[in-house]
Scaffold this active site. Structure first.
Site, PDB file in Angstrom:
ATOM      1  N   SER A   1     -23.418 -17.527 -28.383  1.00  0.00           N
ATOM      2  CA  SER A   1     -23.930 -18.163 -27.319  1.00  0.00           C
ATOM      3  C   SER A   1     -23.565 -19.626 -27.487  1.00  0.00           C
ATOM      4  CB  SER A   1     -25.320 -17.920 -26.926  1.00  0.00           C
ATOM      5  OG  SER A   1     -26.059 -18.440 -28.121  1.00  0.00           O
TER       6      SER A   1
ATOM      7  N   GLU B   1     -15.388 -15.044 -17.950  1.00  0.00           N
ATOM      8  CA  GLU B   1     -16.354 -14.708 -17.151  1.00  0.00           C
ATOM      9  C   GLU B   1     -16.199 -14.064 -15.825  1.00  0.00           C
ATOM     10  OE1 GLU B   1     -18.829 -16.115 -19.118  1.00  0.00           O
ATOM     11  OE2 GLU B   1     -20.679 -16.021 -17.726  1.00  0.00           O
TER      12      GLU B   1
ATOM     13  N   LYS C   1     -19.339 -24.569 -16.423  1.00  0.00           N
ATOM     14  CA  LYS C   1     -19.849 -23.263 -16.978  1.00  0.00           C
ATOM     15  C   LYS C   1     -19.984 -22.337 -15.850  1.00  0.00           C
ATOM     16  CE  LYS C   1     -23.600 -21.836 -20.039  1.00  0.00           C
ATOM     17  NZ  LYS C   1     -24.067 -20.795 -19.486  1.00  0.00           N
TER      18      LYS C   1
ATOM     19  N   ASP D   1       0.935  -1.012   0.055  1.00  0.00           N
ATOM     20  CA  ASP D   1      -0.020  -0.059  -0.093  1.00  0.00           C
ATOM     21  C   ASP D   1       0.752   1.424   0.174  1.00  0.00           C
ATOM     22  OD1 ASP D   1      -2.069  -1.443  -0.280  1.00  0.00           O
ATOM     23  OD2 ASP D   1      -2.787  -1.426   2.123  1.00  0.00           O
TER      24      ASP D   1
HETATM   25  S1  IVH Z   1     -17.186 -20.954 -24.052  1.00  0.00           S
HETATM   26  C1  IVH Z   1     -18.468 -19.693 -28.724  1.00  0.00           C
HETATM   27  N1  IVH Z   1     -16.781 -21.710 -21.724  1.00  0.00           N
HETATM   28  O1  IVH Z   1     -21.713 -19.394 -21.270  1.00  0.00           O
HETATM   29  C2  IVH Z   1     -18.578 -20.330 -27.041  1.00  0.00           C
HETATM   30  N2  IVH Z   1     -18.435 -20.181 -22.078  1.00  0.00           N
HETATM   31  O2  IVH Z   1     -24.027 -19.873 -23.346  1.00  0.00           O
HETATM   32  C3  IVH Z   1     -17.562 -19.436 -26.070  1.00  0.00           C
HETATM   33  N3  IVH Z   1     -19.633 -19.302 -20.183  1.00  0.00           N
HETATM   34  O3  IVH Z   1     -21.428 -16.603 -23.224  1.00  0.00           O
HETATM   35  C4  IVH Z   1     -18.033 -19.533 -24.838  1.00  0.00           C
HETATM   36  N4  IVH Z   1     -18.515 -20.576 -18.596  1.00  0.00           N
HETATM   37  O4  IVH Z   1     -20.615 -16.251 -20.880  1.00  0.00           O
HETATM   38  C5  IVH Z   1     -17.492 -21.000 -22.631  1.00  0.00           C
HETATM   39  N5  IVH Z   1     -16.272 -22.554 -19.513  1.00  0.00           N
HETATM   40  C6  IVH Z   1     -16.947 -21.737 -20.267  1.00  0.00           C
HETATM   41  C7  IVH Z   1     -17.802 -20.933 -19.932  1.00  0.00           C
HETATM   42  C8  IVH Z   1     -18.730 -20.186 -20.961  1.00  0.00           C
HETATM   43  C9  IVH Z   1     -19.441 -19.690 -18.916  1.00  0.00           C
HETATM   44  C10 IVH Z   1     -20.638 -18.792 -20.616  1.00  0.00           C
HETATM   45  C11 IVH Z   1     -20.416 -17.565 -21.554  1.00  0.00           C
HETATM   46  C12 IVH Z   1     -21.156 -17.690 -22.814  1.00  0.00           C
HETATM   47  C13 IVH Z   1     -22.170 -18.479 -22.495  1.00  0.00           C
HETATM   48  C14 IVH Z   1     -22.590 -19.512 -23.438  1.00  0.00           C
END
Ligand code: IVH
Length: 385
Positions: free
Chosen positions: A83, A174, A116, A38
């Site tokens: 998505s 994320e 996810k 700090d």
């Molecule tokens: S890959 C083209 N990996 O889920 C695909 N997405 O429904 C790229 N998400 O918009 C996404 N964990 O916000 C990927 N391990 C993960 C994830 C992930 C969460 C979210 C992400 C995406 C949504 C897809």
């Protein structure tokens, strides 16, 4: 202090603090105390105030915020943020597996499984090693520039120190509030008589769009990265990309696994169904990706999502809803079954509005009354009042 001396000191402090930040957040091996850290940061903040022109683009003072954004600029994504197709069943995963196999003309392939993460997706752009932009998903084509807010997250580098990094790349992940931080935030709100937040995901989403980045810094957002994009990243598989991101100082959840086939994927899904509840953040499923980037390219995309990836969603644990009425259903054998008529709720892929109450004893045991709030659990089809 002369201007030349100040300039040199600003440079020295910037790299020194970034180094200690890296030791603390990426390597978990701090070499100085929080107090010393700090002190260094304070010194840099004072110098930057006096000599604003000397402030560097990777200055660690951005981690504590201080900027106000009245309106976030809308910017176009270089690569659209798509998505993923969703499924709740092993059956559909096997269908996905068959589509992939067919799309690859019977060539061998592997899957890469990740959890996810239930947060807010973000796309970070690095140019010549420097974080230049952080953009929300928005409608997938355009998002909001939330760079100042995202720079308060300490778990990724503002400047990458490794050699041989591509001139331009994007990394996606994320942004989340850990369960611990979320609990603490709600406790603080309760103490001052403010209404508590419903869940970590929505709170993270609201935090990313706050106007005052100092407030964002106090909220302690965190981030897991899971996707590297760019032209010349020197990787052939998603697994290599993840390793590369790790070596560049990005935070990757250690929960991923390379799977040889769909049986391995199903074992991974099964293994994490309960274990994920002990993770520091909310997760709601598993993302399954074809590992080879060349194969990903061959499979391509539909209008909305990649053909090389899918997400499996775990069934919601339980969800609360209002009991609107109790009706009685007479079966073929003449047996009468009481049925709960519920305020419709979306649970594990379907809308639930009716559920069997089994028999009158069950109603008495639960002391169920109209307008009560009940928990619906789809898997075990039971009620908890
Ligand atoms: S890959 C083209 N990996 O889920 C695909 N997405 O429904 C790229 N998400 O918009 C996404 N964990 O916000 C990927 N391990 C993960 C994830 C992930 C969460 C979210 C992400 C995406 C949504 C897809």
């Amino acid at each position: 202090m002369t201007a030349a001396e100040a300039k040199e000191k600003v440079q020295e402090l910037t790299s020194q603090i970034n180094h200690h930040n890296d030791l603390y957040y990426q390597k978990s091996k701090p070499e100085i105390s929080d107090y010393e850290f700090d002190q260094l940061l304070n010194e840099l903040q004072n110098l930057e105030k006096e000599f604003p022109d000397f402030r560097l683009p990777d200055s660690p003072t951005q981690r504590v915020g201080g900027s106000i954004t009245k309106e976030f600029a809308s910017v176009a994504h270089q690569y659209p943020m798509l998505s993923l197709g969703n499924t709740y069943s092993a059956e559909e995963l096997k269908e996905f597996d068959a589509r992939v196999a067919k799309g690859l003309d019977g060539d061998a392939f592997e899957y890469f499984c990740e959890l996810k993460f239930d947060g807010v997706s973000i796309s970070l752009t690095y140019e010549n090693g420097l974080l230049t932009r952080a953009v929300t998903r928005g409608d997938g084509v355009r998002g909001d520039d939330v760079t100042n807010n995202i720079k308060t997250i300490r778990s990724f580098p503002l400047r990458i120190k490794s050699k041989n990094i591509p001139d331009y790349f994007e990394v996606r992940g994320e942004v989340y509030l850990s369960k611990e931080v979320f609990k603490q935030l709600n406790k603080e709100r309760e103490d001052i008589g403010e209404e508590t937040y419903a869940n970590a995901r929505n709170t993270a989403s609201g935090t990313v769009k706050m106007q005052d980045s100092s407030e964002v810094a106090r909220r302690k957002l965190d981030c897991y990265l899971y996707y590297l994009l760019g032209e010349k990243n020197g990787v052939e598989t998603h697994a290599e990309a993840i390793k590369k991101l790790e070596s560049w100082g990005f935070q990757i959840s250690p929960t991923y696994r390379l799977c040889k086939n769909m049986d391995d994927v199903l074992a991974y899904i099964h293994e994490w169904e309960k274990k994920r509840l002990d993770l520091p953040l909310d997760t709601d499923g598993v993302v399954i990706k074809v590992n080879s980037l060349e194969q990903q390219e061959r499979l391509g995309f539909t209008a909305k999502s990649p053909r090389w990836a899918i997400s499996y969603k775990y069934k919601a644990e339980s969800i609360s809803t209002k009991l609107n009425a109790i009706t009685y259903q007479v079966g073929r054998t003449g047996a009468v079954t009481p049925v709960a008529e519920l305020e419709p709720v979306f649970l594990a892929g379907t809308t639930v509005k009716r559920a069997s109450l089994h028999n009158a004893n069950e109603i008495a045991r639960l002391d169920l009354r109209i307008s009560d709030y009940v928990f619906v659990e789809k898997e075990v089809r039971s009620f908890r009042k």
